[in-house]
Design a protein around this motif. Structure first.
Motif, mmCIF file in Angstrom:
data_model
loop_
_atom_site.group_PDB
_atom_site.id
_atom_site.type_symbol
_atom_site.label_atom_id
_atom_site.label_comp_id
_atom_site.label_asym_id
_atom_site.label_seq_id
_atom_site.Cartn_x
_atom_site.Cartn_y
_atom_site.Cartn_z
ATOM 1 N N LYS A 38 0.822 -1.221 0.000
ATOM 2 C CA LYS A 38 0.000 0.000 0.000
ATOM 3 C C LYS A 38 0.855 1.270 0.000
ATOM 4 C CE LYS A 38 -4.275 -1.701 0.721
ATOM 5 N NZ LYS A 38 -4.907 -2.075 -0.485
ATOM 6 N N ASP A 39 2.052 1.194 0.580
ATOM 7 C CA ASP A 39 2.902 2.380 0.656
ATOM 8 C C ASP A 39 3.896 2.468 -0.506
ATOM 9 O OD1 ASP A 39 4.451 0.240 1.453
ATOM 10 O OD2 ASP A 39 5.435 1.324 3.076
ATOM 11 N N ASN A 40 3.813 1.556 -1.479
ATOM 12 C CA ASN A 40 4.774 1.556 -2.577
ATOM 13 C C ASN A 40 4.176 0.958 -3.856
ATOM 14 O OD1 ASN A 40 7.262 2.207 -3.609
ATOM 15 N ND2 ASN A 40 8.218 0.293 -2.995
ATOM 16 N N PRO A 41 3.121 1.592 -4.409
ATOM 17 C CA PRO A 41 2.460 1.031 -5.591
ATOM 18 C C PRO A 41 3.284 1.227 -6.868
ATOM 19 C CG PRO A 41 1.533 3.149 -5.089
ATOM 20 C CD PRO A 41 2.499 2.832 -3.978
ATOM 21 N N ARG A 42 2.940 0.441 -7.887
ATOM 22 C CA ARG A 42 3.520 0.621 -9.224
ATOM 23 C C ARG A 42 2.968 1.898 -9.842
ATOM 24 N NH1 ARG A 42 2.543 -4.814 -9.258
ATOM 25 N NH2 ARG A 42 0.380 -4.488 -9.817
ATOM 26 N N VAL A 43 3.668 2.396 -10.866
ATOM 27 C CA VAL A 43 3.190 3.526 -11.652
ATOM 28 C C VAL A 43 2.902 3.002 -13.059
ATOM 29 C CG1 VAL A 43 3.705 5.833 -12.513
ATOM 30 C CG2 VAL A 43 4.576 5.126 -10.278
ATOM 31 N N ALA A 44 1.736 3.350 -13.589
ATOM 32 C CA ALA A 44 1.331 2.851 -14.903
ATOM 33 C C ALA A 44 0.633 3.952 -15.684
ATOM 34 C CB ALA A 44 0.402 1.647 -14.732
ATOM 35 N N LEU A 45 0.479 3.711 -16.969
ATOM 36 C CA LEU A 45 -0.232 4.626 -17.841
ATOM 37 C C LEU A 45 -1.522 3.950 -18.279
ATOM 38 C CD1 LEU A 45 -0.083 7.355 -19.317
ATOM 39 C CD2 LEU A 45 1.005 6.152 -21.217
ATOM 40 N N TRP A 46 -2.656 4.586 -17.996
ATOM 41 C CA TRP A 46 -3.963 4.075 -18.374
ATOM 42 C C TRP A 46 -4.402 4.799 -19.643
ATOM 43 C CZ3 TRP A 46 -8.837 6.522 -18.647
ATOM 44 C CH2 TRP A 46 -9.920 5.644 -18.805
ATOM 45 N N PHE A 47 -4.684 4.031 -20.690
ATOM 46 C CA PHE A 47 -5.067 4.604 -21.974
ATOM 47 C C PHE A 47 -6.574 4.819 -22.021
ATOM 48 C CE2 PHE A 47 -1.104 2.386 -22.741
ATOM 49 C CZ PHE A 47 -0.374 3.376 -23.384
ATOM 50 N N HIS A 48 -6.981 6.050 -22.227
ATOM 51 C CA HIS A 48 -8.398 6.402 -22.167
ATOM 52 C C HIS A 48 -9.225 5.803 -23.298
ATOM 53 C CE1 HIS A 48 -7.133 9.452 -25.069
ATOM 54 N NE2 HIS A 48 -8.405 9.633 -25.357
ATOM 55 N N GLU A 49 -8.619 5.388 -24.392
ATOM 56 C CA GLU A 49 -9.374 4.832 -25.509
ATOM 57 C C GLU A 49 -9.458 3.306 -25.452
ATOM 58 O OE1 GLU A 49 -7.433 6.484 -28.892
ATOM 59 O OE2 GLU A 49 -8.445 8.403 -28.653
ATOM 60 N N CYS A 50 -8.997 2.711 -24.378
ATOM 61 C CA CYS A 50 -9.026 1.265 -24.227
ATOM 62 C C CYS A 50 -9.972 0.888 -23.095
ATOM 63 C CB CYS A 50 -7.639 0.732 -23.891
ATOM 64 S SG CYS A 50 -6.420 1.030 -25.185
ATOM 65 N N ASP A 51 -10.345 -0.357 -23.066
ATOM 66 C CA ASP A 51 -11.137 -0.834 -21.946
ATOM 67 C C ASP A 51 -10.630 -2.201 -21.506
ATOM 68 O OD1 ASP A 51 -12.292 -2.898 -23.453
ATOM 69 O OD2 ASP A 51 -14.065 -1.725 -23.904
ATOM 70 N N GLU A 52 -11.114 -2.658 -20.383
ATOM 71 C CA GLU A 52 -10.658 -3.923 -19.830
ATOM 72 C C GLU A 52 -11.394 -5.126 -20.414
ATOM 73 O OE1 GLU A 52 -10.780 -3.554 -15.562
ATOM 74 O OE2 GLU A 52 -8.691 -2.964 -15.611
ATOM 75 N N HIS A 53 -12.264 -4.909 -21.391
ATOM 76 C CA HIS A 53 -13.048 -5.991 -21.963
ATOM 77 C C HIS A 53 -12.519 -6.430 -23.326
ATOM 78 C CE1 HIS A 53 -15.754 -5.353 -18.670
ATOM 79 N NE2 HIS A 53 -15.849 -4.088 -19.006
ATOM 80 N N GLY A 54 -11.326 -5.964 -23.696
ATOM 81 C CA GLY A 54 -10.694 -6.440 -24.909
ATOM 82 C C GLY A 54 -10.973 -5.662 -26.167
ATOM 83 N N VAL A 55 -11.773 -4.586 -26.086
ATOM 84 C CA VAL A 55 -12.041 -3.800 -27.286
ATOM 85 C C VAL A 55 -10.724 -3.244 -27.824
ATOM 86 C CG1 VAL A 55 -13.204 -1.771 -28.207
ATOM 87 C CG2 VAL A 55 -14.397 -3.287 -26.612
ATOM 88 N N ASN A 56 -9.967 -2.629 -26.991
ATOM 89 C CA ASN A 56 -8.591 -2.233 -27.269
ATOM 90 C C ASN A 56 -7.787 -2.908 -26.177
ATOM 91 O OD1 ASN A 56 -8.998 -0.386 -29.493
ATOM 92 N ND2 ASN A 56 -10.048 0.878 -28.017
#
Length: 77
Positions: A38-56
């Protein structure tokens, strides 16, 4: 940081992410707490044109293992 969270709370809507910045292309830099301390999370880039359902199929790209590593990557233009 609270402003970023409130701005993207509805848009990102993934509980494990904490939005911290936006790129000039509208993507969002997030702290990713899944499977990390909790005190040391990863850093990532979330792409706004993608979704978690496989569309992108890849909505998230790993940037750094932790905030310290991410900050070391930053350079001055």
């Amino acid at each position: 940081m609270l402003d970023m969270y409130q701005l993207y709370e509805e848009r990102v809507n993934i509980p494990r992410f904490l939005p911290i910045a936006e790129t000039s292309f509208g993507n969002v830099v997030v702290l990713d707490y899944e499977g990390t301390p909790k005190d040391n999370p990863r850093v990532a880039l979330w792409f706004h044109e993608c979704d978690e359902h496989g569309v992108n199929s890849q909505p998230l790209e790993h940037i750094a293992d932790d905030m310290a590593s991410f900050l070391e990557m930053l350079t001055e233009d």
